[in-house]
Every structure is written in C-alpha cells, then in structure tokens.
Scaffold this motif. Structure first.
Motif, PDB file in Angstrom:
ATOM      1  N   SER A 145     -19.950  13.500 -90.728  1.00 28.75           N
ATOM      2  CA  SER A 145     -19.803  14.106 -89.422  1.00 28.75           C
ATOM      3  C   SER A 145     -21.139  14.605 -88.941  1.00 28.75           C
ATOM      4  CB  SER A 145     -18.818  15.282 -89.480  1.00 28.75           C
ATOM      5  OG  SER A 145     -19.402  16.357 -90.165  1.00 28.75           O
ATOM      6  N   ILE A 146     -21.123  15.134 -87.694  1.00 28.81           N
ATOM      7  CA  ILE A 146     -22.343  15.682 -87.129  1.00 28.81           C
ATOM      8  C   ILE A 146     -22.843  16.854 -87.943  1.00 28.81           C
ATOM      9  CG2 ILE A 146     -21.163  17.292 -85.583  1.00 28.81           C
ATOM     10  CD1 ILE A 146     -24.264  15.245 -84.720  1.00 28.81           C
ATOM     11  N   GLU A 147     -21.939  17.594 -88.600  1.00 32.22           N
ATOM     12  CA  GLU A 147     -22.355  18.742 -89.394  1.00 32.22           C
ATOM     13  C   GLU A 147     -23.090  18.314 -90.655  1.00 32.22           C
ATOM     14  OE1 GLU A 147     -19.371  22.022 -89.743  1.00 32.22           O
ATOM     15  OE2 GLU A 147     -18.110  20.495 -88.853  1.00 32.22           O
ATOM     16  N   ASP A 148     -22.690  17.158 -91.240  1.00 32.58           N
ATOM     17  CA  ASP A 148     -23.285  16.739 -92.492  1.00 32.58           C
ATOM     18  C   ASP A 148     -24.759  16.406 -92.330  1.00 32.58           C
ATOM     19  OD1 ASP A 148     -20.790  16.945 -93.696  1.00 32.58           O
ATOM     20  OD2 ASP A 148     -20.251  14.910 -93.095  1.00 32.58           O
ATOM     21  N   LEU A 164     -10.545  16.977 -89.075  1.00 34.34           N
ATOM     22  CA  LEU A 164     -10.901  16.023 -88.026  1.00 34.34           C
ATOM     23  C   LEU A 164     -12.068  16.456 -87.163  1.00 34.34           C
ATOM     24  CD1 LEU A 164      -7.302  15.056 -86.829  1.00 34.34           C
ATOM     25  CD2 LEU A 164      -8.716  13.923 -88.554  1.00 34.34           C
ATOM     26  N   GLY A 165     -12.468  17.704 -87.237  1.00 35.97           N
ATOM     27  CA  GLY A 165     -13.548  18.195 -86.401  1.00 35.97           C
ATOM     28  C   GLY A 165     -13.044  19.155 -85.344  1.00 35.97           C
ATOM     29  N   ARG A 166     -13.813  20.208 -85.110  1.00 34.87           N
ATOM     30  CA  ARG A 166     -13.343  21.277 -84.223  1.00 34.87           C
ATOM     31  C   ARG A 166     -13.325  20.846 -82.761  1.00 34.87           C
ATOM     32  NH1 ARG A 166     -17.131  23.266 -87.773  1.00 34.87           N
ATOM     33  NH2 ARG A 166     -16.257  24.443 -89.511  1.00 34.87           N
ATOM     34  N   PHE A 167     -14.428  20.256 -82.289  1.00 38.87           N
ATOM     35  CA  PHE A 167     -14.462  19.812 -80.897  1.00 38.87           C
ATOM     36  C   PHE A 167     -13.448  18.701 -80.649  1.00 38.87           C
ATOM     37  CE2 PHE A 167     -18.497  22.028 -80.909  1.00 38.87           C
ATOM     38  CZ  PHE A 167     -18.607  22.505 -79.617  1.00 38.87           C
ATOM     39  N   PHE A 169     -16.151  20.106 -69.395  1.00 39.87           N
ATOM     40  CA  PHE A 169     -17.425  20.605 -69.906  1.00 39.87           C
ATOM     41  C   PHE A 169     -17.417  20.630 -71.433  1.00 39.87           C
ATOM     42  CE2 PHE A 169     -18.103  22.092 -65.584  1.00 39.87           C
ATOM     43  CZ  PHE A 169     -19.482  21.982 -65.443  1.00 39.87           C
ATOM     44  N   MET A 170     -16.271  20.966 -72.033  1.00 34.37           N
ATOM     45  CA  MET A 170     -16.166  20.928 -73.488  1.00 34.37           C
ATOM     46  C   MET A 170     -16.334  19.497 -74.007  1.00 34.37           C
ATOM     47  SD  MET A 170     -15.825  23.944 -74.641  1.00 34.37           S
ATOM     48  CE  MET A 170     -15.309  25.601 -74.207  1.00 34.37           C
ATOM     49  N   LEU A 171     -15.768  18.533 -73.296  1.00 31.43           N
ATOM     50  CA  LEU A 171     -15.955  17.138 -73.663  1.00 31.43           C
ATOM     51  C   LEU A 171     -17.421  16.739 -73.548  1.00 31.43           C
ATOM     52  CD1 LEU A 171     -14.852  14.325 -74.373  1.00 31.43           C
ATOM     53  CD2 LEU A 171     -14.406  13.983 -71.927  1.00 31.43           C
ATOM     54  N   TRP A 172     -18.089  17.198 -72.516  1.00 26.55           N
ATOM     55  CA  TRP A 172     -19.514  16.933 -72.342  1.00 26.55           C
ATOM     56  C   TRP A 172     -20.303  17.494 -73.519  1.00 26.55           C
ATOM     57  CZ3 TRP A 172     -22.464  18.521 -67.220  1.00 26.55           C
ATOM     58  CH2 TRP A 172     -23.730  17.931 -67.228  1.00 26.55           C
ATOM     59  N   ALA A 173     -19.968  18.717 -73.943  1.00 24.14           N
ATOM     60  CA  ALA A 173     -20.639  19.309 -75.092  1.00 24.14           C
ATOM     61  C   ALA A 173     -20.394  18.491 -76.357  1.00 24.14           C
ATOM     62  CB  ALA A 173     -20.168  20.750 -75.300  1.00 24.14           C
ATOM     63  N   ALA A 202     -22.475  15.419 -76.216  1.00 19.67           N
ATOM     64  CA  ALA A 202     -23.884  15.751 -76.413  1.00 19.67           C
ATOM     65  C   ALA A 202     -24.224  15.884 -77.900  1.00 19.67           C
ATOM     66  CB  ALA A 202     -24.227  17.047 -75.677  1.00 19.67           C
ATOM     67  N   LEU A 203     -23.234  16.257 -78.693  1.00 21.68           N
ATOM     68  CA  LEU A 203     -23.445  16.387 -80.138  1.00 21.68           C
ATOM     69  C   LEU A 203     -23.352  15.041 -80.836  1.00 21.68           C
ATOM     70  CD1 LEU A 203     -21.293  19.593 -80.734  1.00 21.68           C
ATOM     71  CD2 LEU A 203     -23.792  19.440 -80.815  1.00 21.68           C
ATOM     72  N   ALA A 204     -22.429  14.184 -80.421  1.00 19.65           N
ATOM     73  CA  ALA A 204     -22.268  12.849 -81.021  1.00 19.65           C
ATOM     74  C   ALA A 204     -21.482  11.984 -80.043  1.00 19.65           C
ATOM     75  CB  ALA A 204     -21.545  12.944 -82.357  1.00 19.65           C
ATOM     76  N   ARG A 205     -22.057  10.874 -79.640  1.00 18.08           N
ATOM     77  CA  ARG A 205     -21.398  10.009 -78.659  1.00 18.08           C
ATOM     78  C   ARG A 205     -20.304   9.143 -79.275  1.00 18.08           C
ATOM     79  NH1 ARG A 205     -23.329  10.105 -73.743  1.00 18.08           N
ATOM     80  NH2 ARG A 205     -25.379  11.024 -73.349  1.00 18.08           N
ATOM     81  N   GLY A 206     -20.366   8.915 -80.554  1.00 16.94           N
ATOM     82  CA  GLY A 206     -19.342   8.115 -81.200  1.00 16.94           C
ATOM     83  C   GLY A 206     -18.003   8.813 -81.191  1.00 16.94           C
ATOM     84  N   LEU A 207     -16.972   8.100 -80.734  1.00 12.55           N
ATOM     85  CA  LEU A 207     -15.654   8.724 -80.627  1.00 12.55           C
ATOM     86  C   LEU A 207     -15.047   9.005 -81.996  1.00 12.55           C
ATOM     87  CD1 LEU A 207     -14.109   6.673 -77.673  1.00 12.55           C
ATOM     88  CD2 LEU A 207     -15.163   8.952 -77.612  1.00 12.55           C
ATOM     89  N   ARG A 208     -15.514   8.303 -83.030  1.00 14.68           N
ATOM     90  CA  ARG A 208     -14.950   8.476 -84.361  1.00 14.68           C
ATOM     91  C   ARG A 208     -15.685   9.551 -85.166  1.00 14.68           C
ATOM     92  NH1 ARG A 208     -13.931   2.916 -87.383  1.00 14.68           N
ATOM     93  NH2 ARG A 208     -12.852   4.414 -88.718  1.00 14.68           N
ATOM     94  N   ALA A 209     -16.769  10.097 -84.616  1.00 13.39           N
ATOM     95  CA  ALA A 209     -17.525  11.105 -85.356  1.00 13.39           C
ATOM     96  C   ALA A 209     -16.710  12.383 -85.466  1.00 13.39           C
ATOM     97  CB  ALA A 209     -18.833  11.400 -84.645  1.00 13.39           C
TER      98      ALA A 209
END
Length: 452
Positions: free
Chosen positions: A38-41, A325-328, A436-440, A443-450
C-alpha cells in the motif's frame, strides 16, 4: 535463514515504532504478510524515539482504556448526538416563542465548542496525559448539565448547554481517544472504532431516556438524571483510561504552519469542511421532520435513536475493513453515500417506514465518516505532527459545523416549513466534500487497487 528473518522483523519494527505526540490516533501499521502493498508501506517512518514506541496491541491496561473511552463517549458525545431531542422539546415548551433556527444555535454552538477545543485539549494531553484532563472534563460536563436543568432563558441555555457542556464533551472526548493510540498500533482503527461506537450507543439510549423521563419527571429532573449518569460513567473512565507515554512533551510549539502545507492534507481539510457543514443537519431536524409528516412525537424520538443505532455499526464495520482495505478507500464511498442518501432517500421519505430506513442508512454512513477521519489524517501525517494536524482539522471544521444547523433552520423558515431546500443543501455539501476526499486519495495513489 531464521536469523535473517528475525533481523528483518526487528529492523521493520524499529522503523515503524514511533509514538505520536497526538491528541488522537496515530498511523496503523500492518504486517506485510497479511495485506497487499500500500501507499503506507512505501512511506518512510522516523526512528523510534524511546521505549514508549513498543505498542502491546492488547493486554488488560489497553482494553480497559478502550472500555473507559467507550463509557466516556457514551455519556459525552452520545448526548451531543441527541440534541435533536432537545431541539424538538424546546420548540414546544421552554423556547416555543423562538424560531427553529434560533434554537438550533444551542446545539450548533455546543458542536462548535467541542470541535474547536480539539487543538488545545490535544496539546494539554501531550503535556499532562489523560487523567487530569478527564477529571476536569467530567466536572465541567456535569456542572454544565446541572446548570441546563435550572435554565429558563435562551441565553442561559446558550451558556450552560452550548458552552459548558460543549467544553465538557471535548475535554472528555479527545483524551480518551488519544490514550487508546498509545496502546495500539496494528489494530488501532479497530480499537478506536469500538470506543467511538460508545457515542452511537449513547445516541440510541439518550433520546429514548429523555422521551420517557420528560413526561414522567419533567425537564429539570430528566437533565439532572443525565448529569448524575455522566458523573458515574466519567468516574469509571477516569479510573480505567491510561496512557503509555512516560515523557510528556511540555516544550514543543503549540502550532507550526508547516503542518498544513502539503496538498493531501489541504484537500482533506477542504472535504471535511464541506462534509461537517451538512453532516449534522439530519441529527438536528429528523425529529421535527418526522412530526411534520404525521408521526407521533413519541415515535419521532425513536427515529433519532434509529439514526444513532445505525451509527454504531457504521463506526465498527468500516473501521475493521479499513485495517485491511485502506482508510481512504473506505472513507470516500461512505462519505459519498451519506450525501446521496440525503439527496435521494431523505427527499422522498414520507412514511414512517421510509423515514426509519433513511435514519438507519444515514446513521451508518455518517458514523463511518466520524470514525475514519482521524485515522485518515494520521495516515498522511508525520508521526510527530499528528497531534497538531488533528487539532488544526477539528478547529477549522468547527466553524462550518457551527453554521450548518442554523443555516438549515433559516432555509426551513424561508421555505415556510418545506424541508426540500434544507435537505438539498446538506446533501450537496456532504457529496461535494466526498469529492475532495476522493481527490486526496488519488493524490496519494492513482491506482484504484492501491490500499490507501
């Protein structure tokens, strides 16, 4: 081979184990064997600062803290969630000479004081730990409740219920959740979800209790009973909530402008501002809406309880899913569905069954937002800035939260009691905030599966 794995695990723990000088939660860490990358890793984490960075993720002290936080939120934020009951009562009794928009300022001010106090109380937690703050918060909450019971004038309700109870709720709420973050790391979202569910349970119990006691013992003694209940439960919270931080941060600055300079956090602030403007409108007006559509006042109080009951599950299930699955990834659809449920579902809810179904659905998705926004902010923050960022966020969104209820009441008055304009405003605000939350998130990861 075993030695290499052991060294690898030790190295990873030293990288991610850093404590938060936070007024709320810190970033959750996940074993790589359990979840996809994930983006956190990929994000670097600062080195451990001291022994406090070793989180037990369980044990008697940790779960007693969760229990104490559950009780604290039950009697504090649970009462805040129940203001719709007071809104309906005041409109028919003590404040019947005032319009709904004016009465709504009591609940909106209470909500604003609660939100705005987050930054200050979080900083006090960093300096002194939870116990002293909880003792003060318990006393202020009980005192404000008792003063509400003897109030007769509008300004007295503003000062007692709006200001004092708001301060008491904030002073109990923030240290309780911040203390949990010092005990849990891997399953922090789940632990926080369990504790935050206390506010939903309180939101179910209090409207029913108020509705029954208002008729039997009157307004004054009903509010006093609520105050005594808060005294007992907050007393238990004081005894069970502990923090593992042994080195309070008494010399760090109160605020640094650098914490709001990155784009993802700015987008989260923008989204939260819009969402908080509309999120609480149904809680304020669902009772009045029900009675205006032919539902008895007794049953209308239960509709608010159903909404808060939906919030219990909304605080638990999404928090559990967020760990996997990820917070966002969970927050964004929940916020969007909360807005859509107002625009589509509430607009056409005319019968008792339809209104109850809307209340349950909206309670679920709005509860998910309340439970996940803090972990989302923690995820995109440096561990040493989480406390400040949470405080900044809550202080900023306190202003739209303050205005949402009265603006909705003003629209209701302008439209001569028609609710459509108010519903459209609230739903559009929440839905726009979710974008805006979706935009954020993108901005962190464009991949939908991330896993973000």
């Amino acid at each position: 081979m075993a030695d290499e794995e052991k060294r690898s695990i030790t190295t990873k723990e030293s990288l991610v184990g850093a404590h938060s000088n936070s007024s709320a939660t810190a970033v959750n860490e996940y074993p790589s064997s359990l979840h996809p990358p994930s983006i956190e890793d990929a994000a670097p984490a600062p080195a451990a600062a001291d022994a406090d960075t070793s989180f037990p993720d369980g044990g008697a002290a940790a779960w007693l803290t969760v229990l104490g936080a559950f009780l604290a939120l039950f009697c504090s934020f649970g009462q805040l969630n129940s203001f719709g009951t007071f809104q309906a009562w005041y409109a028919e009794h003590e404040l019947r000479h005032l319009p709904a928009s004016t009465i709504a300022w009591i609940g909106s001010l209470q909500l604003w004081v609660f939100f705005f106090s987050g930054g200050f109380i979080g900083r006090l937690f960093d300096a002194y730990g939870p116990r002293r703050i909880l003792v003060i918060g318990c006393l202020v909450l009980v005192f404000g409740t008792m003063m509400t019971s003897i109030s007769t004038q509008y300004y007295q309700y503003i000062l007692a219920q709006g200001v004092l109870v708001g301060v008491g709720i904030g002073t109990v709420f923030y240290p309780s959740l911040a203390a949990i973050s010092t005990h849990f790391k891997q399953y922090r979202s789940t632990a926080l979800g369990i504790a935050i569910a206390g506010s939903g349970v309180g939101g179910v119990v209090y409207p029913v209790m108020y509705q029954q006691l208002f008729r039997r013992v009157g307004f004054a003694w009903t509010v006093r009973i609520s105050g005594f209940l808060s005294l007992a439960l907050c007393g238990l919270a004081v005894m069970t909530i502990t923090s593992r931080l042994s080195k309070p941060l008494t010399q760090s600055p109160w605020f640094d402008c650098k914490v709001i300079r990155d784009a993802p956090f700015q987008l989260v602030i923008a989204g939260s501002t819009l969402i908080s403007f509309g999120l609480f409108i149904p809680f304020f007006y669902i009772v009045d809406y029900s009675t205006d559509h032919g539902i008895s006042p007794e049953m209308a109080f239960y509709v608010l309880s159903v909404m808060n009951a939906g919030g219990i599950l909304g605080r638990l299930a999404p928090s559990f899913l967020a760990d996997a699955l990820g917070r966002f990834n969970i927050l964004v659809p929940c916020a969007a569905l909360a807005g859509l449920s107002m625009l589509v579902f509430w607009t056409f809810a005319r019968t008792l069954v339809a209104i109850i179904l809307f209340a349950a659905v909206y309670g679920f998705f709005s509860g998910a937002f309340n439970a996940l926004i803090i972990p989302c902010v923690a995820q995109i923050s440096d561990l040493r800035e989480i406390g400040t960022r949470i405080g900044v966020l809550y202080s900023i969104i306190s202003f739209p939260a303050l205005c949402g209820g009265p603006v909705a009441g003003a629209i209701l008055k302008t439209e001569r009691g028609a609710y459509l304009g108010m519903i459209m405003l609230g739903g559009a605000a929440v839905l726009a905030g979710s974008l805006f939350m979706l935009w954020a998130r993108l901005a962190l990861a464009r991949g939908l599966r991330a896993r973000v």
